[in-house]
Design an enzyme around this catalytic site. Sequence first.
Site, short mmCIF file in Angstrom:
data_model
loop_
_atom_site.label_atom_id
_atom_site.label_comp_id
_atom_site.label_asym_id
_atom_site.label_seq_id
_atom_site.Cartn_x
_atom_site.Cartn_y
_atom_site.Cartn_z
CB CYS A 95 65.25 -28.77 57.77
SG CYS A 95 64.82 -27.75 58.67
NE ARG A 112 62.64 -33.74 55.41
CZ ARG A 112 62.45 -34.53 56.23
NH1 ARG A 112 62.03 -35.94 56.32
NH2 ARG A 112 63.47 -34.85 57.61
CD1 TRP A 166 59.84 -27.63 61.68
CD2 TRP A 166 58.07 -26.63 59.94
NE1 TRP A 166 58.22 -27.67 62.06
CE2 TRP A 166 57.36 -27.50 61.15
CE3 TRP A 166 57.39 -26.29 59.23
CZ2 TRP A 166 56.36 -26.73 61.76
CZ3 TRP A 166 55.83 -26.09 59.91
CH2 TRP A 166 55.73 -26.48 60.95
CG ASN A 182 66.11 -32.45 59.06
OD1 ASN A 182 64.91 -31.88 59.81
ND2 ASN A 182 66.32 -33.26 58.81
N GLY A 183 67.56 -30.51 61.81
CA GLY A 183 67.31 -31.51 63.29
C GLY A 183 67.84 -29.71 64.29
CD GLU A 193 43.39 -35.88 69.89
OE1 GLU A 193 41.81 -35.47 70.22
OE2 GLU A 193 43.99 -36.67 68.62
CE LYS A 238 42.45 -37.14 65.76
NZ LYS A 238 43.55 -36.07 66.31
CD GLU A 272 40.22 -35.58 63.59
OE1 GLU A 272 39.68 -34.52 63.60
OE2 GLU A 272 40.55 -35.22 63.95
CG HIS A 330 24.24 -39.67 86.24
ND1 HIS A 330 23.36 -40.16 87.43
CD2 HIS A 330 25.67 -40.11 86.83
CE1 HIS A 330 24.80 -40.41 88.48
NE2 HIS A 330 25.51 -40.22 88.33
CE LYS A 371 48.17 -30.47 60.98
NZ LYS A 371 47.09 -31.68 61.63
C1 G6P Z 1 41.93 -28.34 63.05
C2 G6P Z 1 42.04 -29.04 62.91
C3 G6P Z 1 42.69 -29.81 64.73
C4 G6P Z 1 43.39 -29.12 65.51
C5 G6P Z 1 42.57 -27.87 66.33
C6 G6P Z 1 43.50 -26.47 66.38
O1 G6P Z 1 40.07 -28.40 63.71
O2 G6P Z 1 41.79 -30.18 62.32
O3 G6P Z 1 43.38 -31.37 64.32
O4 G6P Z 1 43.55 -29.66 66.27
O5 G6P Z 1 42.13 -27.72 64.24
O6 G6P Z 1 44.26 -26.12 65.68
P1 G6P Z 1 45.68 -25.50 66.16
O7 G6P Z 1 46.37 -25.62 64.95
O8 G6P Z 1 45.26 -24.62 66.88
O9 G6P Z 1 46.46 -26.47 67.38
#
Ligand code: G6P
Length: 607
Positions: free
Chosen positions: A2, A27, A74, A100-101, A480, A484, A487, A503, A602
């Site tokens: 927060c 935040r 948050w 905050n915390g 993963e 990264k 993307e 294969h 996002k």
């Molecule tokens: C989008 C984001 C990813 C995320 C995915 C799932 O593609 O760019 O970074 O992993 O959605 O989102 P979520 O909020 O469900 O983890």
Amino acid sequence: MCGIVGYIGKRVAIPILVDGLKKLEYRGYDSAGVAVLDCEKIVVSKSVGKLVALEEELGQSYSQSCIGIGHTRWATHGRPSQVNAHPHCDCKQDFVVVHNGIIENYLELKDMLIEKGHKFASETDTEVLAHLLEAYYEGDLEGAVRNVLKTIRGSYAMVVLRRQDPNKLVAARKDSPMVVGLGDGEFFVASDITAILNYTRKVYILDDGEMVVITEDGVKVFDFEGNPRAKEVYDVKWDAVAAEKGGYEHFMLKEIHEQPKALKDTMLGRLEDEKVVLQEVDLTLEELAQINKVYIVACGTAWHAGLVGKTLIERWAHLPVEVDIASEFRYRSPLVDDHTLVVVVSQSGETADTLAALREAKNRGARVVAVTNVVGSTVSREAHDVIFTWAGPEIAVASTKAYTTQLEGMVLLGLYLSQVKGTLPKERIAEIITALRKIPAQVQELLDQSSLIKELAESFAKVENTFFIGRSLDWAVAMEGSLKLKEISYIHAEAYAAGELKHGTLALITEATPVIALATQRDVYEKTISNVKEVKARDAKVIGLTYKGNTSMAKSVDHVIYIPETMDELSPILTVIPLQLLSYYVSVARGCDVDKPRNLAKSVTVE
Ligand code: G6P
């Protein structure tokens, strides 16, 4: 995570507080509030939603008080709502607090206070602070705050205002950031420098275990025992935009560096020596005995966390697990019924496909556990049980701290299920918990070597294709790592189970093709090295990742990145760190828009 802010001086406080909160909105932004002292009364204004809602609530005729505190929230304990928004007061409205915390022991404190007759208005952990102050006050605000600090456990930055002390703010911090701004006859306190940069560039950066007493006459810093502390004035040279990113060039890099704290927060209050405590999950032995199958359902990075979860749950809790991409799960008539446990993983808790899968699973009678980062999100409200990851808001599109805390969530869930089922001996659980507690510091160790990864990234900048290989949990992390890189740097990257290369994919390996080989899983190490040799024989350029102390990998690859020693099951949380850094630095070197990669969002709230 927060944002908090406080002001004392000669100017009207409210516009300064609101302005500060606007800078802290990154935040947290589900609700906000301010409290000022007006005609010997504490006046609190709160609203749900972004700060514009609070501005509307305050209108034009707000209090002209020159002392106040503010908060942008948050949600952690208690969903986003007007009543859960900060600031929070005690019964008599004598004390008002922003925080905050996480107060780890708030439930036991709340019970104790309720027994003494205190009336609580909200579901937050923060409200116990105000009531504790009320209970402990004996004529000296600083003394009461010190006693509260001795009573609470957890992480916090807090600011306190008392109705009968009209010229004083008291603040304290432990494991949550806080700065004090030094103006000319006016002072500020805030979660970070951004909030006060419009007013002063001279600040004290508080350390853990410091408490500060701010009056119109000046600022005094103490330790929690009340001993004075000397502080150096820090002259801020950053601009406001850089300050919002904590001095980092991008949100992604900031969030990568926030991982030790996010991981520490996510385990707060959940680990005992031989036991995991998940207050938000309530599965009895009888209920678990009815479960014969687990599905983990998610999208993107969260799905990758699920792939790790599969191995952990199968290995520790002896339950068969399938991992599904949410958009596939719902349309393939999965064999889900009331004997199925469905685990949905979602940072945002709003991804349309994940939400639809959750609803589908519920319709078929499954028990649904969510692992999510956002309190009050639709997923968190609709699931039967929730494990929150305490990563704080993630702003960069490429997920980093959400992923590692999701992995931690998988570890906690795996241990919890094995505990209820009795499938792991206590000593083994204790061993895993001990190793888990070391992870945040080990992540920090890896972050401290960022410059080495940056150097490696230079050689990647011109590459157009690359491969990530690994076996078992390393394969899941390879996926993963490749996501990264794809993307944010737009390099074509494929993740392959190392044993599957021969294969077909091996045909694509030519001279100098970069291959990132993950070899942290001891039981399949030799096999992975054989696959490394296969690509080396085709003249690939190989970067290997293995655990510290293993000197053999260096003989088979061009460069080795060493991961601190941990248990195989926990190594994904560490192995992914250099891969996140590599993607970040490659993206920067290629001049890409790191935080907002093309075509991506996002949170994907459409199918
Ligand atoms: C989008 C984001 C990813 C995320 C995915 C799932 O593609 O760019 O970074 O992993 O959605 O989102 P979520 O909020 O469900 O983890």
